[in-house]
Design a protein around this motif. Structure first.
Motif, PDB file in Angstrom:
ATOM      1  N   GLU A 119       0.850  -1.189   0.000  1.00 26.90           N
ATOM      2  CA  GLU A 119       0.000   0.000   0.000  1.00 26.90           C
ATOM      3  C   GLU A 119       0.886   1.240   0.000  1.00 26.90           C
ATOM      4  OE1 GLU A 119      -2.209  -0.443   3.583  1.00 26.90           O
ATOM      5  OE2 GLU A 119      -3.411  -2.145   2.862  1.00 26.90           O
ATOM      6  N   GLY A 120       0.361   2.374  -0.410  1.00 23.15           N
ATOM      7  CA  GLY A 120       1.102   3.629  -0.347  1.00 23.15           C
ATOM      8  C   GLY A 120       2.441   3.526  -1.055  1.00 23.15           C
ATOM      9  N   ASP A 121       3.536   3.822  -0.306  1.00 17.98           N
ATOM     10  CA  ASP A 121       4.872   3.770  -0.899  1.00 17.98           C
ATOM     11  C   ASP A 121       5.595   2.459  -0.576  1.00 17.98           C
ATOM     12  OD1 ASP A 121       5.358   4.121   1.791  1.00 17.98           O
ATOM     13  OD2 ASP A 121       6.752   5.792   1.551  1.00 17.98           O
ATOM     14  N   GLU A 122       4.830   1.411  -0.301  1.00 20.00           N
ATOM     15  CA  GLU A 122       5.430   0.112   0.018  1.00 20.00           C
ATOM     16  C   GLU A 122       5.781  -0.668  -1.248  1.00 20.00           C
ATOM     17  OE1 GLU A 122       3.238  -0.971   4.246  1.00 20.00           O
ATOM     18  OE2 GLU A 122       2.301  -1.602   2.368  1.00 20.00           O
ATOM     19  N   VAL A 123       6.737  -1.579  -1.081  1.00 24.46           N
ATOM     20  CA  VAL A 123       7.078  -2.536  -2.133  1.00 24.46           C
ATOM     21  C   VAL A 123       7.037  -3.937  -1.545  1.00 24.46           C
ATOM     22  CG1 VAL A 123       8.474  -0.930  -3.489  1.00 24.46           C
ATOM     23  CG2 VAL A 123       9.557  -2.263  -1.680  1.00 24.46           C
ATOM     24  N   GLU A 153       8.563  -7.473  -6.361  1.00 24.80           N
ATOM     25  CA  GLU A 153       7.522  -8.193  -7.100  1.00 24.80           C
ATOM     26  C   GLU A 153       6.252  -7.379  -7.298  1.00 24.80           C
ATOM     27  OE1 GLU A 153       6.487 -12.164  -6.546  1.00 24.80           O
ATOM     28  OE2 GLU A 153       8.490 -12.808  -7.196  1.00 24.80           O
ATOM     29  N   ALA A 154       5.994  -6.394  -6.435  1.00 23.79           N
ATOM     30  CA  ALA A 154       4.787  -5.575  -6.588  1.00 23.79           C
ATOM     31  C   ALA A 154       5.036  -4.228  -5.926  1.00 23.79           C
ATOM     32  CB  ALA A 154       3.578  -6.263  -5.964  1.00 23.79           C
ATOM     33  N   LEU A 155       4.285  -3.216  -6.405  1.00 25.32           N
ATOM     34  CA  LEU A 155       4.482  -1.841  -5.965  1.00 25.32           C
ATOM     35  C   LEU A 155       3.197  -1.252  -5.421  1.00 25.32           C
ATOM     36  CD1 LEU A 155       6.304  -0.612  -9.201  1.00 25.32           C
ATOM     37  CD2 LEU A 155       7.417  -1.398  -7.103  1.00 25.32           C
ATOM     38  N   GLY A 156       3.324  -0.449  -4.349  1.00 31.01           N
ATOM     39  CA  GLY A 156       2.203   0.352  -3.908  1.00 31.01           C
ATOM     40  C   GLY A 156       1.976   1.505  -4.877  1.00 31.01           C
ATOM     41  N   PRO A 157       0.814   2.128  -4.833  1.00 30.97           N
ATOM     42  CA  PRO A 157       0.475   3.155  -5.820  1.00 30.97           C
ATOM     43  C   PRO A 157       1.326   4.417  -5.733  1.00 30.97           C
ATOM     44  CG  PRO A 157      -1.187   3.047  -4.080  1.00 30.97           C
ATOM     45  CD  PRO A 157      -0.296   1.864  -3.892  1.00 30.97           C
ATOM     46  N   ASN A 158       2.023   4.640  -4.613  1.00 33.57           N
ATOM     47  CA  ASN A 158       2.805   5.866  -4.459  1.00 33.57           C
ATOM     48  C   ASN A 158       4.307   5.668  -4.656  1.00 33.57           C
ATOM     49  OD1 ASN A 158       0.387   7.114  -3.815  1.00 33.57           O
ATOM     50  ND2 ASN A 158       0.682   6.878  -1.609  1.00 33.57           N
ATOM     51  N   VAL A 159       4.699   4.484  -5.094  1.00 33.35           N
ATOM     52  CA  VAL A 159       6.122   4.233  -5.352  1.00 33.35           C
ATOM     53  C   VAL A 159       6.541   4.998  -6.603  1.00 33.35           C
ATOM     54  CG1 VAL A 159       7.825   2.475  -5.954  1.00 33.35           C
ATOM     55  CG2 VAL A 159       6.104   2.005  -4.195  1.00 33.35           C
ATOM     56  N   LYS A 160       7.655   5.701  -6.527  1.00 32.84           N
ATOM     57  CA  LYS A 160       8.068   6.589  -7.617  1.00 32.84           C
ATOM     58  C   LYS A 160       9.197   6.043  -8.474  1.00 32.84           C
ATOM     59  CE  LYS A 160       6.733  10.741  -5.011  1.00 32.84           C
ATOM     60  NZ  LYS A 160       7.223  12.006  -4.395  1.00 32.84           N
ATOM     61  N   VAL A 208       9.226  -3.211 -10.685  1.00 34.52           N
ATOM     62  CA  VAL A 208       9.158  -4.657 -10.534  1.00 34.52           C
ATOM     63  C   VAL A 208      10.382  -5.271 -11.210  1.00 34.52           C
ATOM     64  CG1 VAL A 208       7.893  -6.738 -11.191  1.00 34.52           C
ATOM     65  CG2 VAL A 208       6.648  -4.720 -10.363  1.00 34.52           C
ATOM     66  N   GLY A 209      11.023  -6.205 -10.513  1.00 33.18           N
ATOM     67  CA  GLY A 209      12.227  -6.838 -11.025  1.00 33.18           C
ATOM     68  C   GLY A 209      13.509  -6.244 -10.503  1.00 33.18           C
ATOM     69  N   ASP A 210      13.456  -5.068  -9.860  1.00 37.12           N
ATOM     70  CA  ASP A 210      14.658  -4.475  -9.285  1.00 37.12           C
ATOM     71  C   ASP A 210      15.206  -5.351  -8.165  1.00 37.12           C
ATOM     72  OD1 ASP A 210      14.681  -2.263 -10.927  1.00 37.12           O
ATOM     73  OD2 ASP A 210      13.791  -0.898  -9.447  1.00 37.12           O
ATOM     74  N   HIS A 211      16.522  -5.426  -8.089  1.00 33.83           N
ATOM     75  CA  HIS A 211      17.184  -6.093  -6.976  1.00 33.83           C
ATOM     76  C   HIS A 211      17.399  -5.062  -5.870  1.00 33.83           C
ATOM     77  CE1 HIS A 211      19.075  -9.655  -9.402  1.00 33.83           C
ATOM     78  NE2 HIS A 211      17.806  -9.445  -9.680  1.00 33.83           N
ATOM     79  N   VAL A 212      17.041  -5.427  -4.646  1.00 30.61           N
ATOM     80  CA  VAL A 212      17.113  -4.470  -3.539  1.00 30.61           C
ATOM     81  C   VAL A 212      17.703  -5.108  -2.292  1.00 30.61           C
ATOM     82  CG1 VAL A 212      15.213  -3.011  -4.327  1.00 30.61           C
ATOM     83  CG2 VAL A 212      14.720  -4.976  -2.852  1.00 30.61           C
ATOM     84  N   VAL A 213      18.363  -4.284  -1.498  1.00 25.61           N
ATOM     85  CA  VAL A 213      18.781  -4.607  -0.139  1.00 25.61           C
ATOM     86  C   VAL A 213      17.885  -3.824   0.807  1.00 25.61           C
ATOM     87  CG1 VAL A 213      20.616  -4.299   1.580  1.00 25.61           C
ATOM     88  CG2 VAL A 213      21.172  -5.164  -0.699  1.00 25.61           C
ATOM     89  N   ALA A 231       8.478 -10.066   1.944  1.00 26.97           N
ATOM     90  CA  ALA A 231       8.486  -8.996   2.940  1.00 26.97           C
ATOM     91  C   ALA A 231       7.970  -7.715   2.315  1.00 26.97           C
ATOM     92  CB  ALA A 231       9.902  -8.781   3.474  1.00 26.97           C
ATOM     93  N   LEU A 232       7.351  -6.897   3.140  1.00 21.55           N
ATOM     94  CA  LEU A 232       6.955  -5.551   2.733  1.00 21.55           C
ATOM     95  C   LEU A 232       7.957  -4.551   3.295  1.00 21.55           C
ATOM     96  CD1 LEU A 232       3.081  -5.395   3.263  1.00 21.55           C
ATOM     97  CD2 LEU A 232       4.309  -5.316   1.085  1.00 21.55           C
ATOM     98  N   ALA A 233       8.392  -3.631   2.440  1.00 15.81           N
ATOM     99  CA  ALA A 233       9.253  -2.536   2.865  1.00 15.81           C
ATOM    100  C   ALA A 233       8.699  -1.252   2.261  1.00 15.81           C
ATOM    101  CB  ALA A 233      10.691  -2.769   2.409  1.00 15.81           C
ATOM    102  N   ARG A 234       9.209  -0.127   2.717  1.00 13.39           N
ATOM    103  CA  ARG A 234       8.891   1.141   2.070  1.00 13.39           C
ATOM    104  C   ARG A 234       9.961   1.440   1.018  1.00 13.39           C
ATOM    105  NH1 ARG A 234       8.736   5.766   5.966  1.00 13.39           N
ATOM    106  NH2 ARG A 234       7.737   6.866   4.232  1.00 13.39           N
TER     107      ARG A 234
END
Length: 375
Positions: free
Chosen positions: A33-37, A75-82, A86-91, A152-155
């Motif tokens: 949700e929001g700015d979560e990934v 794998e999925a983006l909240g509506p406020n992610v800028k 999807v597919g980005d590798h993240v720490v 996991a959900l992160a911002r």
């Protein structure tokens, strides 16, 4: 927990009670949700902080899904992610609000909301994103991620994009333990070329500091521990001297090696007696960083004149005082160049062997366990 139809089945490791084993369970996780990934976790480090929180050194509500050194794929983006895709590798790193004075000043590790966002057991409103199979809330949002899980959900502000050609399963500890040791040296203490540096404790954090001190150009780098194998590794990673504190008087040895006292030092054991000894071994205008985390309420005792007369300083440090969006990619680049070989600290375990990893870490057998997660 807010009702939502978008639930995903996940496998999690749950801490139920102090000094009790983690249990592998099935749970359900809501969508972003929001700015979560939403991140498919590839691997996550197991840190000393996970264990002291499980054992309630800090009052995180249990049962909880811990884990705060996650690495994975968006794998999925909240509506406020800028910016993330999807597919980005993240720490995944620590949580911060992003708008208080410390955050806007580039010091998110000292966020005004740091404790509730990282240790509160839920989001800013007290809600959890995880629930048990029978619909009961499961405490989460640990370091804004709870990555002892297949998902996991992160911002967006604590999911740090890293190069796709970097070894993703290795990178999770850069989000906390490795970042803490290296950042303490580079960002907080600002160790300078030609200086002397002493690491009190040669665990994963202390050895990360040793590697960073070499990168920073320190010419006298001392590693202090009681485990001979750790001291041997410290020499391989850049230490110029080692001290076994069971065999030598550490203060005298540091003074002798440095010609009067260390310019910089880092205490990562969480032991007040080690901190006090480290202060005594500082040279004039020397600086001591403190990253070791004992139980809340732990007191340290030292002679105030050891600070006053020599112009010495003590600095508390959280997360290496880093701006993760800048510092984590820098550490990845240093690793890829062969200048920061933190892979020599790690051992991999499957998620279902988390209790073995915890035991090996506590006994000092493994410096930095990394849990491989099979989604």
């Amino acid at each position: 927990m807010n009702a939502t139809p978008n639930l995903r089945d996940v496998t999690v490791a749950v801490a139920h009670a102090p000094e009790q084993p983690f249990t592998i369970e099935q749970a359900r996780l809501r969508g972003p949700e929001g700015d979560e990934v939403l991140v498919r976790v590839v691997a996550t480090g197991l840190c000393h902080t996970d264990l002291i929180v499980r054992d309630q050194y800090y009052p995180v509500p249990l049962p909880a899904v811990l884990g705060h050194e996650g690495a994975g794929v968006v794998e999925a983006l909240g509506p406020n992610v800028k910016d993330l895709k999807v597919g980005d590798h993240v720490v995944l790193t620590y949580g911060a609000c992003g708008h208080c004075n410390p955050c806007t000043g580039g010091h998110g590790a000292y966020c005004a909301e740091f404790f509730p966002r990282n240790f509160g057991g839920g989001d800013a409103h007290g809600h959890t994103a995880l629930q048990t199979l029978d619909g009961q809330p499961l405490h989460d949002h640990f370091f804004a991620q709870s990555s002892f899980a297949t998902y996991a959900l992160a911002r967006e502000n604590n999911a740090i994009k890293v190069p796709a050609d970097a070894p993703l399963e290795l990178l999770g500890p850069l989000g906390c333990g490795i970042q803490t040791g290296a950042g303490a040296v580079i960002n907080s203490l600002k160790v300078r070329p030609g200086s002397s540096f002493a690491a009190y404790g040669a665990g994963a954090v202390g050895l990360s500091a040793v590697m960073a001190a070499r990168v920073a150009g320190a010419t006298t780098i001392i590693a202090i521990d009681v485990v001979p194998s750790r001291l041997e590794l410290a020499l391989e990673l850049g230490a110029t001297h080692t001290i076994n504190s069971r065999e030598q008087d550490v203060t005298e040895a540091v003074r002798a090696i440095t010609g009067g006292g260390a310019d910089f030092a880092l205490e990562s054991t969480g032991r007040p007696d080690v901190l006090a000894a480290g202060i005594e071994a500082l040279g004039a205008l020397g600086a001591m960083g403190v990253v070791g985390a004992p139980k809340l309420g732990t007191k340290a005792e030292f002679d105030v004149n050891n600070l006053l007369l020599g112009g010495r300083t003590i600095r508390g440090i959280v997360e290496g005082d880093s701006v993760p969006q800048i510092f984590i990619p820098q550490l990845v680049q240093l690793y890829q160049q062969g200048r920061f070989p933190f892979d020599k600290l790690v051992k991999f375990y499957p998620l279902d062997q988390i209790n073995q990893a915890a035991e090996d870490s506590t006994k000092g057998i493994t410096l930095k366990p990394i849990l491989r997660i099979a989604a």
